[in-house]
Scaffold this active site. Structure first.
Site, short mmCIF file in Angstrom:
data_model
loop_
_atom_site.label_atom_id
_atom_site.label_comp_id
_atom_site.label_asym_id
_atom_site.label_seq_id
_atom_site.Cartn_x
_atom_site.Cartn_y
_atom_site.Cartn_z
N ASN A 125 -3.78 3.53 7.24
CA ASN A 125 -4.69 3.12 8.31
C ASN A 125 -3.87 3.07 9.60
OD1 ASN A 125 -6.39 1.83 10.07
ND2 ASN A 125 -6.46 -0.12 8.94
N TRP A 126 -4.09 4.05 10.47
CA TRP A 126 -3.26 4.15 11.67
C TRP A 126 -3.78 3.28 12.81
CZ3 TRP A 126 -2.38 10.24 11.44
CH2 TRP A 126 -1.50 10.51 10.38
N LYS A 127 -4.87 2.59 12.57
CA LYS A 127 -5.42 1.63 13.56
C LYS A 127 -5.47 2.27 14.95
CE LYS A 127 -4.11 -2.13 10.60
NZ LYS A 127 -3.71 -3.52 10.44
N HIS A 175 -13.06 -3.74 7.65
CA HIS A 175 -11.67 -4.19 7.79
C HIS A 175 -11.68 -5.57 8.46
CE1 HIS A 175 -7.55 -4.47 9.23
NE2 HIS A 175 -7.25 -3.58 8.29
N GLU A 235 -10.01 -6.75 10.74
CA GLU A 235 -9.97 -6.73 12.22
C GLU A 235 -11.37 -6.47 12.78
OE1 GLU A 235 -6.73 -3.92 12.39
OE2 GLU A 235 -5.43 -5.49 11.59
N GLU A 256 -7.52 -7.14 0.89
CA GLU A 256 -6.51 -7.34 1.91
C GLU A 256 -6.53 -8.79 2.39
OE1 GLU A 256 -5.45 -3.43 4.03
OE2 GLU A 256 -7.21 -4.20 5.01
N GLY A 285 -0.15 -7.20 8.69
CA GLY A 285 0.69 -7.10 9.88
C GLY A 285 1.66 -8.26 10.06
N SER A 329 0.86 -5.72 4.55
CA SER A 329 2.33 -5.60 4.58
C SER A 329 2.90 -4.85 3.38
CB SER A 329 2.98 -6.98 4.72
OG SER A 329 2.62 -7.56 5.96
N GLY A 385 -0.97 -0.22 6.65
CA GLY A 385 -1.06 -0.17 8.11
C GLY A 385 0.27 0.26 8.71
N GLY A 386 1.03 -0.70 9.20
CA GLY A 386 2.28 -0.43 9.92
C GLY A 386 3.20 0.59 9.27
P1 PGA Z 1 -0.39 -3.74 7.39
O1 PGA Z 1 -1.96 -3.49 7.59
O2 PGA Z 1 0.07 -2.81 6.30
O3 PGA Z 1 0.23 -3.40 8.73
O4 PGA Z 1 -0.21 -5.17 7.03
C1 PGA Z 1 -2.78 -3.24 6.49
C2 PGA Z 1 -4.21 -3.06 6.95
O5 PGA Z 1 -4.64 -3.71 7.90
O6 PGA Z 1 -4.96 -2.25 6.35
#
Ligand code: PGA
Length: 259
Positions: A13-15, A99, A101, A171, A177, A217, A238-239
């Site tokens: 997920n490149w957000k 998600h 967010e 999640e 994050g 994470s 994500g990251g």
């Molecule tokens: P993260 O994000 O790996 O940076 O913690 C995961 C996500 O939000 O899908």
């Protein structure tokens, strides 16, 4: 180790990162670094504006393309929204829905998420449904209740046949994050609970087959122990998915080739 019946999936997920060019370059590195014998599914979710460019790069590869969200209507006066047919037009086969967010920052409710699930399924887009509790909810012993509410809400009015392709991502919000990954035991415990809920809703056959990814994470350093858990069928990353070498290591987690 996860059941061999379930094909593992690793999703990036490149957000709200990367220009089209940067996303295309990263996708090219993923395509190049992918073991041709890899049996499981790999999914990339760039931002909307990079979908076309990444789709062009992924042509001829086994990597699937996903959006990070999708609207629940097909067309009309919905400024800023992107319809299922439009993400399909850009090459998407999957859409991340719900998600944390989107839930927290954009105030999406279970009702909205349910509408998006239905719209995606109708358009033959595979929903990657995200659920998870906040730290406050975990600390006040509400994790199970929150997960149950989110699952019941997301799948309301959806038949088992319609839900067949859905992928669930657990999640925990406190792990996203933050560098604070859930321990393999904590994740396994939540996944077992989610699978039980899915059994309650759709029966054992469905629950045995549904893939439940872990997100929060996930790193090159912790993917192997997470994937060693019997109910963890993959990861939503994500990251770490923004760094080609690290994400390739996540994708090629230990035992990936022997599954
Ligand atoms: P993260 O994000 O790996 O940076 O913690 C995961 C996500 O939000 O899908």
């Amino acid at each position: 180790m996860a059941s061999n019946k379930r094909t593992p999936m690793i999703a990036g997920n490149w957000k709200m990162h990367l220009t089209s060019k940067e996303a295309a370059d990263l996708a090219a590195a993923m395509k190049k670094g992918l073991d041709p014998d890899l049996k499981h599914e790999v999914l990339l979710a760039p931002t909307f504006t990079a979908l076309h460019a990444v789709n062009a790069v992924l042509a001829g590869s086994k990597i699937f393309l996903s959006s990070q969200d999708v609207a629940w209507e097909e067309k009309g006066a919905f400024t800023g929204a992107v319809a299922p047919s439009q993400i399909k037009d850009a090459g998407c086969t999957h859409a991340i829905i719900g998600h944390s967010e989107r839930r927290k920052i954009f105030l999406e409710t279970d009702e909205v998420i349910n509408k998006k699930m239905k719209a995606a399924i109708k358009a033959n887009i595979v929903p990657v449904l995200c659920i998870g509790e906040t730290l406050e909810e975990r600390e006040s012993q509400k994790t199970y209740r929150v997960l149950e509410t989110q699952l019941v809400g997301a799948f309301a009015g959806i038949s088992a046949a319609e839900a067949a392709k859905v992928v669930i991502a657990y999640e925990p919000v406190w792990a996203i994050g933050t560098g604070k990954t859930a321990t393999p035991d904590q994740a396994q415990d939540a996944h077992t609970f989610v699978r039980k809920q899915m059994e309650r809703i759709y029966g054992k056959g469905y629950a045995d087959a549904v893939r439940i990814l872990y997100g929060g994470s996930v790193k090159a350093e912790n993917i192997d122990e997470l994937m060693a858990q019997p109910d963890i069928d993959g990861a939503l990353v994500g990251g770490e998915s923004l760094k080609a070498d690290k994400f390739l290591r996540v994708i090629h987690f230990q035992a990936a080739l022997s599954r």
